[in-house]
Design a protein around this motif. Structure first.
Motif, PDB file in Angstrom:
ATOM      1  N   HIS A  98       0.844  -1.191   0.000  1.00 13.10           N
ATOM      2  CA  HIS A  98       0.000   0.000   0.000  1.00 13.10           C
ATOM      3  C   HIS A  98       0.878   1.240   0.000  1.00 13.10           C
ATOM      4  O   HIS A  98       1.892   1.294   0.700  1.00 13.10           O
ATOM      5  CB  HIS A  98      -0.929  -0.002   1.220  1.00 13.10           C
ATOM      6  N   ARG A  99       0.511   2.238  -0.772  1.00 11.65           N
ATOM      7  CA  ARG A  99       1.338   3.435  -0.943  1.00 11.65           C
ATOM      8  C   ARG A  99       1.627   4.164   0.363  1.00 11.65           C
ATOM      9  O   ARG A  99       2.614   4.844   0.487  1.00 11.65           O
ATOM     10  CB  ARG A  99       0.741   4.378  -1.970  1.00 11.65           C
ATOM     11  N   ARG A 104       7.492   0.242   2.525  1.00 15.02           N
ATOM     12  CA  ARG A 104       7.924   0.332   1.122  1.00 15.02           C
ATOM     13  C   ARG A 104       9.356   0.843   1.031  1.00 15.02           C
ATOM     14  O   ARG A 104      10.100   0.460   0.128  1.00 15.02           O
ATOM     15  CB  ARG A 104       6.974   1.204   0.314  1.00 15.02           C
ATOM     16  N   PHE A 114      10.576  -0.364  -8.367  1.00 18.81           N
ATOM     17  CA  PHE A 114       9.200   0.058  -8.593  1.00 18.81           C
ATOM     18  C   PHE A 114       8.819  -0.241 -10.033  1.00 18.81           C
ATOM     19  O   PHE A 114       9.535   0.097 -10.964  1.00 18.81           O
ATOM     20  CB  PHE A 114       9.071   1.553  -8.297  1.00 18.81           C
ATOM     21  N   THR A 117       1.702   0.988 -10.492  1.00 25.34           N
ATOM     22  CA  THR A 117       0.696   1.069  -9.442  1.00 25.34           C
ATOM     23  C   THR A 117      -0.502   0.206  -9.797  1.00 25.34           C
ATOM     24  O   THR A 117      -0.729  -0.119 -10.965  1.00 25.34           O
ATOM     25  CB  THR A 117       0.221   2.519  -9.229  1.00 25.34           C
ATOM     26  N   ASP A 118      -1.248  -0.141  -8.793  1.00 22.33           N
ATOM     27  CA  ASP A 118      -2.486  -0.891  -8.954  1.00 22.33           C
ATOM     28  C   ASP A 118      -3.439  -0.364  -7.892  1.00 22.33           C
ATOM     29  O   ASP A 118      -3.420  -0.813  -6.753  1.00 22.33           O
ATOM     30  CB  ASP A 118      -2.224  -2.386  -8.771  1.00 22.33           C
ATOM     31  N   TYR A 121      -1.997   0.538  -4.415  1.00 20.08           N
ATOM     32  CA  TYR A 121      -0.795  -0.249  -4.174  1.00 20.08           C
ATOM     33  C   TYR A 121       0.321   0.120  -5.133  1.00 20.08           C
ATOM     34  O   TYR A 121       0.092   0.446  -6.295  1.00 20.08           O
ATOM     35  CB  TYR A 121      -1.100  -1.746  -4.305  1.00 20.08           C
ATOM     36  N   LEU A 122       1.552   0.040  -4.621  1.00 18.90           N
ATOM     37  CA  LEU A 122       2.750   0.210  -5.431  1.00 18.90           C
ATOM     38  C   LEU A 122       3.296  -1.183  -5.713  1.00 18.90           C
ATOM     39  O   LEU A 122       3.389  -2.014  -4.805  1.00 18.90           O
ATOM     40  CB  LEU A 122       3.798   1.038  -4.671  1.00 18.90           C
ATOM     41  N   ASN A 123       3.640  -1.455  -6.946  1.00 21.87           N
ATOM     42  CA  ASN A 123       4.159  -2.751  -7.336  1.00 21.87           C
ATOM     43  C   ASN A 123       5.679  -2.687  -7.497  1.00 21.87           C
ATOM     44  O   ASN A 123       6.211  -1.727  -8.039  1.00 21.87           O
ATOM     45  CB  ASN A 123       3.507  -3.235  -8.631  1.00 21.87           C
TER      46      ASN A 123
END
Length: 128
Positions: A98-99, A104, A114, A117-118, A121-123
């Motif tokens: 989660h951002r 993170r 990185f 994003t979804d 969320y950051l992927n």
């Protein structure tokens, strides 16, 4: 000679240490997970609560892959990791966080890149 807060020759405070998690750590982990959901993803709390038994079983089944982060002998964090992912055939490790989750930064410092994003969320991905 200068006096340090903990005595005349006391060094700097000990940094974080890692130790394997045990079943006795499960309440600490559960409280951490609940706190995360309530503070970072409150909209997901109902779903998380409904899946509580499944989530607890995940931690129990993978306890040998979990570690507790301690500072001065007190638990301050935890993680679940699969260090043998490459040996098990994984070409890359994928992670969604989660951002607003401060963890993170740990992932970024640990070599995760990185990738996009979804929603909230950051992927990230890393090569094992």
């Amino acid at each position: 000679m200068d006096e340090a807060p903990n005595g005349p020759l006391a060094g700097p405070p000990a940094g974080p240490t890692l130790r394997p998690a045990t079943a006795a750590d499960l309440p600490f982990i559960l409280r951490g997970e609940r706190s995360y959901i309530r503070e970072i993803e409150p909209a997901a709390e109902a779903g998380w609560t409904n899946a509580l038994d499944r989530n607890l079983q995940l931690w129990v089944d993978n306890l040998e892959r979990a570690a507790i982060v301690e500072v001065a002998g007190e638990p301050v964090g935890y993680y679940l990791w699969m260090p043998d992912a490459g040996a098990r055939g994984a070409a890359r490790l994928l992670l969604g966080v989660h951002r607003d989750n401060p963890a993170r930064l740990l992932y970024e410092q640990s070599g995760f890149t990185f990738t996009g994003t979804d929603g909230g969320y950051l992927n990230y991905q890393a090569m094992p």
